[in-house]
Structures are given as structure tokens and as C-alpha cells.
Design a protein around this motif. Structure first.
Motif, PDB file in Angstrom:
ATOM      1  N   GLU A  17      -0.110   8.899   7.168  1.00  0.00           N
ATOM      2  CA  GLU A  17      -1.488   8.129   7.492  1.00  0.00           C
ATOM      3  C   GLU A  17      -1.141   7.248   8.434  1.00  0.00           C
TER       4      GLU A  17
ATOM      5  N   PHE B 204      -0.548  12.539  -0.695  1.00  0.00           N
ATOM      6  CA  PHE B 204      -0.487  11.547   0.310  1.00  0.00           C
ATOM      7  C   PHE B 204       1.168  11.090   0.650  1.00  0.00           C
ATOM      8  N   ASN B 205       1.581  11.009   1.774  1.00  0.00           N
ATOM      9  CA  ASN B 205       2.469  10.326   2.471  1.00  0.00           C
ATOM     10  C   ASN B 205       2.280   9.311   3.331  1.00  0.00           C
ATOM     11  N   TYR B 206       2.239   7.961   2.757  1.00  0.00           N
ATOM     12  CA  TYR B 206       1.878   7.010   3.604  1.00  0.00           C
ATOM     13  C   TYR B 206       2.245   6.914   4.970  1.00  0.00           C
TER      14      TYR B 206
ATOM     15  N   SER C  28       0.856  -1.375   0.143  1.00  0.00           N
ATOM     16  CA  SER C  28      -0.140  -0.005  -0.056  1.00  0.00           C
ATOM     17  C   SER C  28       0.847   1.443   0.239  1.00  0.00           C
ATOM     18  N   TYR C  29       1.836   1.115   0.714  1.00  0.00           N
ATOM     19  CA  TYR C  29       2.894   2.265   0.736  1.00  0.00           C
ATOM     20  C   TYR C  29       3.470   2.826  -0.779  1.00  0.00           C
TER      21      TYR C  29
ATOM     22  N   ALA D 102      -5.222   3.710   5.277  1.00  0.00           N
ATOM     23  CA  ALA D 102      -4.845   3.896   3.698  1.00  0.00           C
ATOM     24  C   ALA D 102      -4.464   2.573   3.230  1.00  0.00           C
TER      25      ALA D 102
ATOM     26  N   LEU E 296       0.279   3.778  -3.028  1.00  0.00           N
ATOM     27  CA  LEU E 296      -0.516   4.833  -2.660  1.00  0.00           C
ATOM     28  C   LEU E 296       0.503   6.013  -3.064  1.00  0.00           C
ATOM     29  N   GLU E 297       1.801   5.966  -2.880  1.00  0.00           N
ATOM     30  CA  GLU E 297       2.444   7.087  -3.405  1.00  0.00           C
ATOM     31  C   GLU E 297       3.253   7.201  -4.763  1.00  0.00           C
TER      32      GLU E 297
END
Length: 383
Positions: free
Chosen positions: A135, A130-132, A116-117, A172, A120-121
Motif C-alpha cells: 500500500e 492487505f500487505n502494508y 499500522s503495519y 492505510a 493492519l496485517e
């Protein structure tokens, strides 16, 4: 003693620490006096059994020539950093063996998901905001400020281990790997509480969108359909109002349709989706799944988490701003409370739960007033 905080230590854990400034930031500040000591004891408080440093000697060339080290370019033992490191080593040698092997007891887990990191980024849209890790911090902070212990686990944690926790949080969780949705459904159905929200469930293990509507394989568990995701510009916020929450959201706003979930809060303002659900909870089997539609500000996240912490009877304790408290449990009923001042200011506090305990570094018996110097640490043995 209801004074716990930190991740679980199942066996001897090693922690690496930089003895001074890093070299890769735009502005590389040196660690303040006492700060490295504080960070090292913080690692022990959260489950580490040893502390080691990178690096011993500062290099003369290469890209890390200005990376901090125990022995700096001066090559002496007279530097502040060397003396502080040696003093820390003496403290750890003096009381570390007594603490080693004790454990953290956590009833809350946060899923830190590397897929997800990256996903997402790496997404092109709906926002670059977004910065995982931020979050993850957003959810963790509300627990840390109440000194509620938290373990960091993988999203693929098997059900047998996941079921050890009363609360699991997946910030996230844009990528849902094979088997994860089914495990989470079984976890909640059997009595576990689950929290996720914005951007969750959109991608599969191949970084492809799961067709059929967001949040993909989590849709049945969460009881919501996210039809659209609105991006908020930097500095732009959206109001969120509910029974316990009066806050602002940022970065994105999920436009939610409830499919069995109960509304906890709605969006305010004058957007076309004002009045739509911003926070929901869905009854699933024996327990509940909460969906957070927008990244809440610190006040809002704290207000959202407060009734959940109370309902689950998670032991928490209020400490002054920037003072944290963690407990490790040893054999024979001994507990080790780590009281840490994370700020550069003096702190004074009274915690009756610590009265009668012995501060191991000084031998002082605690009796009401505790004074912590900047970045100060007390390690208190309790029976």
C-alpha cells in the motif's frame, strides 16, 4: 534543474546490500549481472553516503548457508560476484568522496508507520488481502514514475519538520498514535496538503477501535464518515469514475458519507453503494485533505495524483519506463544527477536538462542522446 528523486540525507547515511541472492524466499534467484551495482548506486542516489555488504564469506552451515556473499563457498576471487563487488568498490572509491555530503531536497513525505503495519496485517477482518508495504508502494509508485523526490518519515514526525513538506501521504494509517491527528490538523490548516484513505484512523495506540465512526480522530480533518468497509475477493474489482480518474479499486471499498468534503469520484458498477463517493477532498484551513476510499490500480492512482502534483508545482520529469532520475545537491551549486536503468533491456533517451553535464564514471560530456545498458548507471555532474 527539475530532476530530483529520493529521500533526504541529513547526514552521512550507510546502506546495507546483499551481494547476491537471499536465502529465505521460496525461489531464491541470483542477482543478474550489473544488478547489485545498480541497486547500490540507487541507494547512493537516494541519499546513502556509503554502501556495505552482508556478508563477506558464505557460511558452511546454519540456516543462511545459501545466503549470498562476496566470497562464496568456492573461496576464490574468481567468481562473478566477487569481481562485480570489487569493480563497484573501485567506482565508489573514485567518485564517492565527491558526492558524499550532498543532499536530497524533497517536498513530499510518505508516512511509513510500523504500528499500522503490524495492526493492519494482524487484523482478523475485514479482509486478509492487505500487505502494508504494497500500500505504501501504491502511492509512492505514482511519484517515483514522475521522478518526484520523496522522504519516508514516521507518523509521529513533529509539526516543525512536517511543515517542511508541501505534501504528506499516510497510506492505510489504521493506527493513529497520540498527538498525530492534532499535528495533521495543524499541518493542513497552516498550508500543507494531506492524503490518506481506506482503513485510516480506525485504531488507537492500544490497537483498539476508536469509537464514534471511522476514520476516528481523522474524521474532522478528512470531512467524511466511513460507515462500512466492503471487502473485495481476490480478483474482484470495483469501478471508480470521476473528472480525472477512470479506474478500478481492489481489496476494500469504503462506503463514504461526506461531512463537508467534496466528491472527486464515485463508485460505479451495480453494488448498493454505486454512486457513493470513492475519492474526496476536504478544505481545512489554508489547504486540503484527500481521502482515497479504495486501493486504486496503477492507472487510477497516477490519474489521482497528477492534478495534485501539478497544483503543488512539484518538479517532475518523464523518463522512459524503468528509467529513474534522482538528484543530490552539493555545495557551490553543483548537482549530481543519477540516471539509472532498472531493467534488463537497453535504454536510449534524450534529456535536454542534462546536456553539458559530465558523466563522472567515464568523463563523457552529455550531448542529447544517452544510452544505458541493462542495469546501467550514469552519474552526471551539473552546474
Amino acid at each position: 534543474c527539475p530532476l530530483t528523486s529520493g529521500p533526504e540525507s541529513e547526514s552521512a547515511q550507510e546502506f546495507g546490500r546483499y551481494p547476491n541472492q537471499q536465502n529465505w524466499f521460496p525461489f531464491c534467484k541470483v542477482k543478474r549481472p550489473g544488478e547489485v551495482r545498480k541497486l547500490s548506486w540507487q541507494a547512493v542516489a537516494h541519499g546513502a553516503d556509503t554502501v556495505r555488504f552482508f556478508q563477506m564469506k558464505q557460511s558452511l552451515g546454519g540456516c543462511e548457508r545459501f545466503h549470498g556473499a562476496v566470497i562464496a563457498h568456492d573461496g576464490t576471487e574468481e567468481s562473478r560476484v566477487f569481481k562485480e563487488t570489487a569493480a563497484l568498490g573501485e567506482e565508489l572509491d573514485r567518485i564517492g568522496r565527491r558526492i558524499m555530503g550532498s543532499r536530497i531536497e524533497s517536498r513530499v513525505a510518505i508516512m511509513f508507520d510500523w504500528q499500522s503495519y503490524w495492526s493492519l496485517e494482524g487484523c482478523v477482518g475485514p479482509t486478509t488481502g492487505f500487505n502494508y508495504p504494497n500500500e505504501v508502494h501504491r502511492f509512492y509508485r505514482a511519484l517515483w514514475r514522475r521522478n518526484v523526490p520523496v522522504d519516508m518519515i514516521a507518523s509521529t514526525t513533529p509539526l516543525a519538520r512536517l511543515s517542511q513538506y508541501d505534501l504528506a501521504i499516510a497510506p492505510a494509517l489504521i493506527t493513529v498514535l497520540p498527538g498525530v491527528a492534532e499535528t495533521l490538523e495543524a499541518y493542513v490548516a497552516d498550508g500543507g496538503t494531506f492524503i490518506t484513505g481506506y482503513m485510516a484512523g480506525i485504531h488507537d495506540e492500544h490497537d483498539l477501535v476508536v469509537p464514534g465512526g471511522y476514520p476516528g480522530k481523522l474524521r474532522r480533518l478528512m470531512g467524511v464518515w466511513v460507515e462500512e468497509i466492503d471487502a473485495l475477493a481476490p480478483g474482484e474489482t470495483i469501478e471508480v469514475h470521476g473528472g480525472t480518474v477512470d479506474a478500478k479499486g481492489e481489496i476494500v471499498a469504503s462506503i463514504i458519507h461526506r461531512e463537508g468534503a467534496e466528491r472527486l469520484a464515485t463508485y460505479g458498477g451495480d453494488e448498493f453503494y454505486a454512486g457513493h463517493s470513492a475519492l474526496t477532498v476536504n478544505a481545512y484551513g489554508k489547504d486540503k485533505a484527500y481521502f482515497v476510499g479504495t486501493p486504486l490500480d496503477e492507472t487510477g492512482m497516477s490519474a489521482f495524483m497528477a492534478p495534485i502534483i501539478k497544483e503543488l508545482d512539484l518538479k517532475s520529469l518523464d523518463t522512459p519506463e524503468d528509467v529513474s532520475l534522482s538528484v543530490r545537491y552539493g555545495d557551490g551549486g553543483t548537482r549530481y544527477a543519477f540516471l539509472i536503468n532498472n531493467s534488463a533491456a537497453d535504454k536510449r533517451l534524450c534529456l535536454s536538462e542534462l546536456n553539458g553535464g559530465t558523466e563522472l564514471l567515464t568523463g563523457t560530456v552529455i550531448n542529447d542522446l544517452i544510452e544505458l545498458k541493462p542495469y546501467g548507471v550514469d552519474v552526471i555532474a551539473l552546474r
